[in-house]
Design an enzyme around this catalytic site. Structure first.
Site, PDB file in Angstrom:
ATOM      1  N   HIS A 121       0.874  -1.179   0.000  1.00 55.92           N
ATOM      2  CA  HIS A 121       0.000   0.000   0.000  1.00 55.92           C
ATOM      3  C   HIS A 121       0.915   1.235   0.000  1.00 55.92           C
ATOM      4  O   HIS A 121       2.007   1.200   0.573  1.00 55.92           O
ATOM      5  CB  HIS A 121      -0.817  -0.065   1.296  1.00 55.92           C
ATOM      6  CG  HIS A 121      -1.916   0.928   1.421  1.00 55.92           C
ATOM      7  ND1 HIS A 121      -1.695   2.258   1.699  1.00 55.92           N
ATOM      8  CD2 HIS A 121      -3.262   0.787   1.350  1.00 55.92           C
ATOM      9  CE1 HIS A 121      -2.867   2.884   1.789  1.00 55.92           C
ATOM     10  NE2 HIS A 121      -3.831   2.021   1.580  1.00 55.92           N
ATOM     11  N   ASP A 198       3.001  -4.376   8.276  1.00 57.14           N
ATOM     12  CA  ASP A 198       1.761  -3.624   8.110  1.00 57.14           C
ATOM     13  C   ASP A 198       0.610  -4.640   8.165  1.00 57.14           C
ATOM     14  O   ASP A 198       0.391  -5.390   7.220  1.00 57.14           O
ATOM     15  CB  ASP A 198       1.824  -2.890   6.761  1.00 57.14           C
ATOM     16  CG  ASP A 198       0.474  -2.323   6.332  1.00 57.14           C
ATOM     17  OD1 ASP A 198      -0.530  -2.521   7.047  1.00 57.14           O
ATOM     18  OD2 ASP A 198       0.437  -1.674   5.269  1.00 57.14           O
ATOM     19  N   GLN A 201      -4.454  -5.131   6.722  1.00 54.86           N
ATOM     20  CA  GLN A 201      -5.381  -5.991   5.974  1.00 54.86           C
ATOM     21  C   GLN A 201      -5.442  -7.408   6.536  1.00 54.86           C
ATOM     22  O   GLN A 201      -6.333  -8.175   6.181  1.00 54.86           O
ATOM     23  CB  GLN A 201      -4.938  -6.013   4.502  1.00 54.86           C
ATOM     24  CG  GLN A 201      -6.053  -6.250   3.517  1.00 54.86           C
ATOM     25  CD  GLN A 201      -7.156  -5.221   3.647  1.00 54.86           C
ATOM     26  OE1 GLN A 201      -8.297  -5.566   3.935  1.00 54.86           O
ATOM     27  NE2 GLN A 201      -6.832  -3.949   3.471  1.00 54.86           N
ATOM     28  N   LYS A 224     -10.590  -1.150  10.141  1.00 57.13           N
ATOM     29  CA  LYS A 224     -10.652  -2.312   9.251  1.00 57.13           C
ATOM     30  C   LYS A 224     -11.075  -3.572   9.993  1.00 57.13           C
ATOM     31  O   LYS A 224     -11.247  -4.618   9.386  1.00 57.13           O
ATOM     32  CB  LYS A 224      -9.313  -2.501   8.547  1.00 57.13           C
ATOM     33  CG  LYS A 224      -9.065  -1.347   7.575  1.00 57.13           C
ATOM     34  CD  LYS A 224      -8.013  -1.623   6.565  1.00 57.13           C
ATOM     35  CE  LYS A 224      -7.949  -0.435   5.602  1.00 57.13           C
ATOM     36  NZ  LYS A 224      -6.735  -0.436   4.811  1.00 57.13           N
ATOM     37  N   CYS A 362      -4.624   2.272  -3.834  1.00 55.86           N
ATOM     38  CA  CYS A 362      -3.432   2.801  -3.141  1.00 55.86           C
ATOM     39  C   CYS A 362      -2.222   1.906  -3.349  1.00 55.86           C
ATOM     40  O   CYS A 362      -1.376   1.774  -2.461  1.00 55.86           O
ATOM     41  CB  CYS A 362      -3.671   2.978  -1.644  1.00 55.86           C
ATOM     42  SG  CYS A 362      -4.959   4.134  -1.240  1.00 55.86           S
TER      43      CYS A 362
HETATM   44  C1  LIG Z   1      -5.820   0.331   4.654  1.00 56.83           C
HETATM   45  C2  LIG Z   1      -4.398  -0.017   4.567  1.00 56.83           C
HETATM   46  C3  LIG Z   1      -3.410   0.889   4.948  1.00 56.83           C
HETATM   47  C4  LIG Z   1      -3.709   2.277   5.415  1.00 56.83           C
HETATM   48  O1  LIG Z   1      -4.521   2.285   6.555  1.00 56.83           O
HETATM   49  P1  LIG Z   1      -5.108   3.658   7.110  1.00 56.83           P
HETATM   50  O2  LIG Z   1      -6.172   3.228   8.062  1.00 56.83           O
HETATM   51  O3  LIG Z   1      -5.658   4.407   5.921  1.00 56.83           O
HETATM   52  O4  LIG Z   1      -3.994   4.392   7.758  1.00 56.83           O
HETATM   53  C5  LIG Z   1      -2.095   0.471   4.873  1.00 56.83           C
HETATM   54  N1  LIG Z   1      -1.774  -0.760   4.451  1.00 56.83           N
HETATM   55  C6  LIG Z   1      -2.694  -1.664   4.089  1.00 56.83           C
HETATM   56  C7  LIG Z   1      -2.276  -3.034   3.659  1.00 56.83           C
HETATM   57  C8  LIG Z   1      -4.046  -1.325   4.128  1.00 56.83           C
HETATM   58  O5  LIG Z   1      -4.963  -2.210   3.756  1.00 56.83           O
END
Ligand SMILES: *Cc1c(COP(=O)(O)O)cnc(C)c1O
Length: 404
Positions: A121, A198, A201, A224, A362
């Site tokens: 992302h 990260d 997801q 999320k 993104c």
């Molecule tokens: C949604 C997402 C982000 C960004 O998250 P925010 O809540 O917008 O800060 C970063 N990495 C991944 C894999 C995502 O799905």
């Protein structure tokens, strides 16, 4: 037995209609819907004990502080984190990554190397590019295959004693690939590089054990996984959080302030300048309680069945191509139909009450890799049903006959 009909009752929004059709929400990778217990936690906070935390001697402030710190403990337990002060409240994944990337400015020198994956992302690319600009460090990229899997042989070759930090997502928001993060972490540690995962997801579908994973940082967003927007968590190993400088200055993050010299507060407050999203933190805790009550094993088993069903149904449509066919994947189906722009499919689906995402998600490097302008992305949650998948498939067929 996973009783979806009963679970759907927990989500007020699932009762609404869009354009005259019952809402079918397949944009869960962008944000999830909220169960009533989370909405109630927000209303309860503002109705009954709204106050600023950590400062007041009065009753409301004490109640708010206790609820907020209790939420921190829920996060600690959920992720099996050793110490509660290794849990930093952030505004979300993006904030957590920026905090760490900015902190590394003071730890890197010219020609040090940092490693990202091709599957990221923008949130997990751009802050690190900014770090490279300010330090002269070099960004290396783990390439991906056509299936959407990381090329681990190349990763082995990229790692060396100049590597200082590796940052990859646990699950790709665009292709749904579940990355081999344990292997990535273990190999990085052989050369003493730190690892940031990260988890934005992954966390809606998988319950990671952070002590077992042994990563140095893990970030995610409450919104999320059924919680509110504007709050998230950064896990950092204590030794790393001690090493990193504060990210922002202000109230809450200090020990002593004089005009000659200011000393910083200990963890976790060092990284929590200003009044935080108190209500958001408390509601994040309520969301974790809700999801743990359903159980992550049950959630992922149900979602896997759903995605397998949806994949088979969609592939039966002539000319439909799915991007991201990794052996290990979850919750996301990205696709295109030959000759049709993804945006047009999304628009027709919306007319039928079906919410999907279209575009680059993104993650422009992934689109560039496949040489496409974007995809249609249907992303699933445990409250989706096979009947909804059937409606999606009908909708895509309708769009195809209108647009081709
Ligand atoms: C949604 C997402 C982000 C960004 O998250 P925010 O809540 O917008 O800060 C970063 N990495 C991944 C894999 C995502 O799905």
């Amino acid at each position: 037995m996973f009783d979806v009909a009963k679970i759907r009752e927990d989500f007020p929004i699932l009762k609404r209609e869009v354009n005259g059709y019952p809402l079918i929400y397949f944009d869960n990778a962008a944000t999830t819907q909220k169960p009533k217990v989370v909405i109630d936690a927000i209303v309860d906070y503002y109705s009954n004990y709204n106050a600023n935390i950590h400062r007041g001697v009065h009753t409301l402030s004490q109640e708010a502080t206790e609820a907020y710190e209790n939420a921190r403990k829920k996060i600690q337990t959920h992720f099996n984190i050793a110490k509660s002060h290794e849990v930093i409240f952030t505004s979300g994944t993006t904030h957590g990554i920026n905090l760490v990337a900015t902190g590394f400015t003071s730890l890197l020198k010219k020609d040090d190397e940092i490693i990202v994956s091709a599957l990221e992302h923008h949130s997990n690319i751009v802050p690190w590019q900014m770090l490279c600009e300010s330090t002269g460090a070099i960004l290396k990229v783990i390439p991906m295959s056509l299936e959407g899997e990381l090329d681990m042989d190349t990763y082995d070759k990229l790692l060396n004693t100049k590597t200082k930090i590796v940052f990859v997502n646990h699950v790709s928001n665009t292709l749904g690939t579940i990355n081999p993060i344990q292997e990535i972490i273990d190999k990085a540690h052989v050369v003493n590089a730190a690892v940031l995962i990260d988890g934005a997801q992954a966390t809606p579908h998988i319950k990671p054990d952070l002590q077992a994973l042994n990563c140095d940082f893990y970030v995610c967003s409450s919104h999320k996984l059924c919680g509110p927007t504007g709050v998230g968590m950064l896990y950092g190993k204590e030794e790393w959080l001690q090493k990193l400088p504060p990210y922002q200055g202000g109230g809450e993050m200090i020990a002593e302030v004089t005009f000659e010299k200011t000393t910083y507060a200990g963890l976790p407050h060092k990284f929590e300048a200003g009044t935080p999203n108190i209500c958001g933190g408390i509601a994040f805790g309520a969301a974790l309680d809700y999801m743990n009550h359903l159980g992550f094993d049950a959630i992922s088993q149900y979602e896997d069945e759903l995605i397998q069903y949806a994949t088979a149904q969609l592939l039966a449509i002539d000319g439909l191509k799915i991007y991201g066919t990794a052996k290990h994947k979850t919750s996301v189906i990205s696709f295109n139909i030959e000759g049709i722009h993804p945006y047009d499919i999304g628009t027709i689906l919306d007319k039928l009450g079906i919410a999907v995402r279209t575009g680059r998600h993104c993650a422009q490097p992934i689109m560039d890799f496949y040489k496409i302008p974007g995809t249609v992305r249907a992303s699933f949650s445990f409250y989706n049903t096979k009947e909804e998948v059937d409606k999606l498939v009908e909708g895509v067929k309708r769009a195809k006959s209108m647009l081709q």
